[in-house]
Design a protein around this motif. Structure first.
Motif, short mmCIF file in Angstrom:
data_model
loop_
_atom_site.label_atom_id
_atom_site.label_comp_id
_atom_site.label_asym_id
_atom_site.label_seq_id
_atom_site.Cartn_x
_atom_site.Cartn_y
_atom_site.Cartn_z
N SER A 116 39.45 40.39 22.64
CA SER A 116 39.36 40.63 24.07
C SER A 116 39.39 42.13 24.35
O SER A 116 39.98 42.92 23.60
N PHE A 117 38.73 42.50 25.46
CA PHE A 117 38.72 43.87 25.95
C PHE A 117 39.20 43.84 27.40
O PHE A 117 38.71 43.05 28.21
N ASP A 118 40.16 44.69 27.72
CA ASP A 118 40.76 44.69 29.06
C ASP A 118 40.82 46.14 29.56
O ASP A 118 41.28 47.04 28.83
N ALA A 119 40.36 46.37 30.78
CA ALA A 119 40.41 47.71 31.36
C ALA A 119 40.65 47.61 32.85
O ALA A 119 40.15 46.69 33.52
N GLY A 120 41.41 48.56 33.39
CA GLY A 120 41.69 48.54 34.82
C GLY A 120 42.44 49.77 35.25
O GLY A 120 42.75 50.67 34.45
N VAL A 121 42.77 49.81 36.53
CA VAL A 121 43.50 50.95 37.09
C VAL A 121 44.36 50.47 38.26
O VAL A 121 43.98 49.54 38.98
N SER A 158 51.16 40.72 44.82
CA SER A 158 50.36 39.51 44.67
C SER A 158 49.08 39.84 43.93
O SER A 158 48.62 40.99 43.94
N GLY A 159 48.52 38.84 43.28
CA GLY A 159 47.30 39.05 42.53
C GLY A 159 46.48 37.78 42.46
O GLY A 159 47.01 36.68 42.54
N VAL A 160 45.17 37.95 42.33
CA VAL A 160 44.27 36.82 42.13
C VAL A 160 43.44 37.07 40.89
O VAL A 160 43.14 38.22 40.55
N SER A 161 43.10 36.00 40.22
CA SER A 161 42.29 36.08 39.01
C SER A 161 41.12 35.11 39.14
O SER A 161 41.32 33.94 39.48
N TYR A 162 39.92 35.63 38.87
CA TYR A 162 38.72 34.79 38.95
C TYR A 162 37.97 34.85 37.64
O TYR A 162 37.68 35.94 37.12
N SER A 163 37.69 33.67 37.07
CA SER A 163 36.95 33.57 35.82
C SER A 163 35.70 32.73 36.03
O SER A 163 35.78 31.49 36.08
N PRO A 164 34.54 33.37 36.17
CA PRO A 164 33.31 32.58 36.34
C PRO A 164 32.94 31.77 35.11
O PRO A 164 32.22 30.79 35.20
N ASN A 165 33.45 32.21 33.94
CA ASN A 165 33.23 31.47 32.70
C ASN A 165 34.39 31.78 31.76
O ASN A 165 35.33 32.49 32.12
N ASP A 166 34.31 31.27 30.54
CA ASP A 166 35.41 31.44 29.58
C ASP A 166 35.49 32.85 29.02
O ASP A 166 36.48 33.19 28.35
N GLN A 167 34.48 33.66 29.26
CA GLN A 167 34.46 34.99 28.65
C GLN A 167 34.91 36.12 29.58
O GLN A 167 35.37 37.16 29.12
N ILE A 168 34.80 35.93 30.88
CA ILE A 168 35.06 37.02 31.83
C ILE A 168 36.18 36.64 32.78
O ILE A 168 36.23 35.51 33.29
N GLU A 169 37.05 37.59 33.03
CA GLU A 169 38.16 37.40 33.98
C GLU A 169 38.29 38.68 34.81
O GLU A 169 38.42 39.78 34.28
N VAL A 170 38.21 38.53 36.14
CA VAL A 170 38.33 39.64 37.07
C VAL A 170 39.60 39.47 37.88
O VAL A 170 39.87 38.37 38.40
N ARG A 171 40.40 40.55 37.99
CA ARG A 171 41.69 40.45 38.67
C ARG A 171 41.84 41.55 39.73
O ARG A 171 41.50 42.71 39.47
N LEU A 172 42.34 41.17 40.88
CA LEU A 172 42.63 42.10 41.96
C LEU A 172 44.06 41.86 42.41
O LEU A 172 44.54 40.72 42.43
N LEU A 207 52.84 51.56 48.98
CA LEU A 207 51.62 50.75 48.90
C LEU A 207 50.97 50.92 47.54
O LEU A 207 51.03 52.00 46.94
N ALA A 208 50.33 49.86 47.06
CA ALA A 208 49.64 49.95 45.78
C ALA A 208 48.52 48.93 45.72
O ALA A 208 48.58 47.87 46.37
N GLY A 209 47.50 49.23 44.96
CA GLY A 209 46.41 48.31 44.72
C GLY A 209 45.94 48.43 43.29
O GLY A 209 46.09 49.47 42.66
N SER A 210 45.36 47.36 42.75
CA SER A 210 44.96 47.38 41.35
C SER A 210 43.76 46.48 41.12
O SER A 210 43.56 45.49 41.83
N ALA A 211 42.96 46.85 40.13
CA ALA A 211 41.80 46.05 39.76
C ALA A 211 41.59 46.16 38.26
O ALA A 211 41.82 47.22 37.67
N SER A 212 41.18 45.06 37.65
CA SER A 212 40.90 45.11 36.20
C SER A 212 39.93 43.98 35.83
O SER A 212 39.72 43.05 36.59
#
Length: 405
Positions: free
Chosen positions: A45-50, A347-361, A395-400
């Motif tokens: 797996s590869f994971d990147a965010g800020v 709070s956070g949400v995670s969306y996976s359109p398929n088994d390979q990709i996961e987007v988190r906000l 305040l804080a926000g994050s995406a990965s």
């Protein structure tokens, strides 16, 4: 009852917990080195965010205690910062997994501005670290679950900056600038127990200190030339300086478990020995007027930090899940400083359109609690200042994004 299909939810949980840690930690902590990606079920797996953090701290009734009589009604503490992270996880061979990481786990940023009562203590200061880490685990199956023995190392670089303004009569001012840097190695070790069928994981990790015994750089006093026309003849106004400091040891316990189909509870407790940072002397400073040694120090006078987080998550669909958490951080400031207790909801949400990709906000809102500060009489007289502060917003926000294969 089976909880094995919580992979999306587990990703959102790890993301929310990392965001809470990044926002909340005391001392110079911005979340440490997070190794949750090591537990990914995927072989690679590869994971990147800020994460971007904006503390809205304001100092009030700022008064100097050095006999100058200077006072300012309010000083904004600028200090927005971003924490990037990159992780690459690989199953080397059964039962060994390894995770290579890059992040900026420790730091500090503040900009108090010029020509106010706080300026002789600091106009601006910043501490930035870059951490390159490698962590591996060895898994042993035990009944329905498995035990992981975990160990790793980090190479860390630090850069520190401090500027101070001397306020003089007739409008003359002088600015001194300190720059120091160093590098250090640290290590981590621990263990985890997992039962994937019920999404249970308990881990205990110890992180060693990073000893910066060779901090070195310069102090630039050429900014004083306008205030002191008779600056030492022939002097460049730039002197070599040195200091010793450390990022102290830490211990963290994390626990998660499925509590019903599609539901997960999680929490963590983190301790870090910030009391190791008291008075940090900067050696080699000389008066821009006389050329004689001048005592200068960075007076933190911290106490140990504690951060406690608890939360719950829900898997709405096979693609979408969300989490919410509450974090309390015990402020590390003692007699002086403005690092009081902090409360925050993330709070956070995670969306996976398929088994390979996961987007988190994710996002967080919190309260930096009120308090007061005064000079303890220990350390540098430039830090002879007193002030109060109220309840301020955080305040804080994050995406990965994570790619699994």
């Amino acid at each position: 009852m089976c909880y094995s299909r919580l992979k999306v939810l587990l990703g959102a949980w790890a993301f929310s917990l990392a965001l809470a840690g990044t926002v909340q930690a005391g001392g110079f902590d911005r979340g440490g080195v997070n190794i949750d990606q090591l537990f990914d079920a995927a072989p690679y797996s590869f994971d990147a965010g800020v994460t971007y953090v904006s503390p809205q701290r304001k100092l009030k009734n700022v008064q100097r205690l050095d006999g100058s009589g200077l006072s300012t009604s309010a000083v904004d503490v600028g200090g927005d910062y971003a924490v990037p992270h990159v992780g690459i996880k690989a199953n080397i061979f059964e039962p060994v997994d390894c995770l290579a990481t890059y992040t900026r786990p420790y730091g500090a940023d503040a900009n108090f501005g010029m020509n106010n009562a706080y300026s002789p203590t600091a106009v601006k200061y910043a501490v930035d670290t870059d951490d390159f880490g490698l962590t591996c685990s060895y898994k042993v199956n035990v009944g329905k679950g498995a035990i992981r023995f975990i160990g790793g190392v980090s190479y860390q670089q630090v850069d520190a900056f401090l500027s101070r303004q001397t306020l003089l009569a007739f409008g003359n001012t002088g600015l001194g600038v300190f720059k120091l840097s160093d590098e250090a190695w640290g290590w981590r070790a621990g263990a985890a127990y997992e039962i994937p069928e019920i999404a249970l994981r308990a881990s205990l990790m110890y992180s060693s200190s990073y000893k910066y015994d060779g901090l070195s750089g310069t102090v630039d006093t050429t900014g004083f030339r306008g205030a002191f026309p008779d600056l030492i003849p022939g002097s460049t106004g730039v002197y070599p300086v040195s200091a010793s400091a450390e990022i102290p040891q830490a211990l963290e316990f994390k626990l998660q478990s499925g509590i019903a189909p599609g539901w997960l509870a999680f929490g963590s407790i983190r301790w870090q020995e910030w009391s190791k940072l008291g008075v940090i002397a900067i050696n080699g400073v000389r008066s821009p007027v006389t050329g004689l040694p001048s005592p200068v120090s960075f007076d933190l006078l911290y106490r140990d930090g504690w951060t406690v987080t608890g939360g719950i998550g829900h898997k709405f669909t096979d693609q979408l899940s969300g989490v919410v958490s509450l974090t309390w951080d015990r402020g590390t400031s003692t007699t002086s400083g403005y690092q009081s207790d902090t409360w925050a909801v993330a709070s956070g949400v995670s969306y996976s359109p398929n088994d390979q990709i996961e987007v988190r906000l994710g996002g967080s809102i919190g309260v930096l609690t009120s308090g007061s500060s005064t000079f303890s009489g220990v350390g540098d007289v430039a830090n002879a200042v007193t002030y109060t502060y109220g309840n301020d917003l955080l305040l804080a926000g994050s995406a990965s994004v994570k790619i699994k294969f």
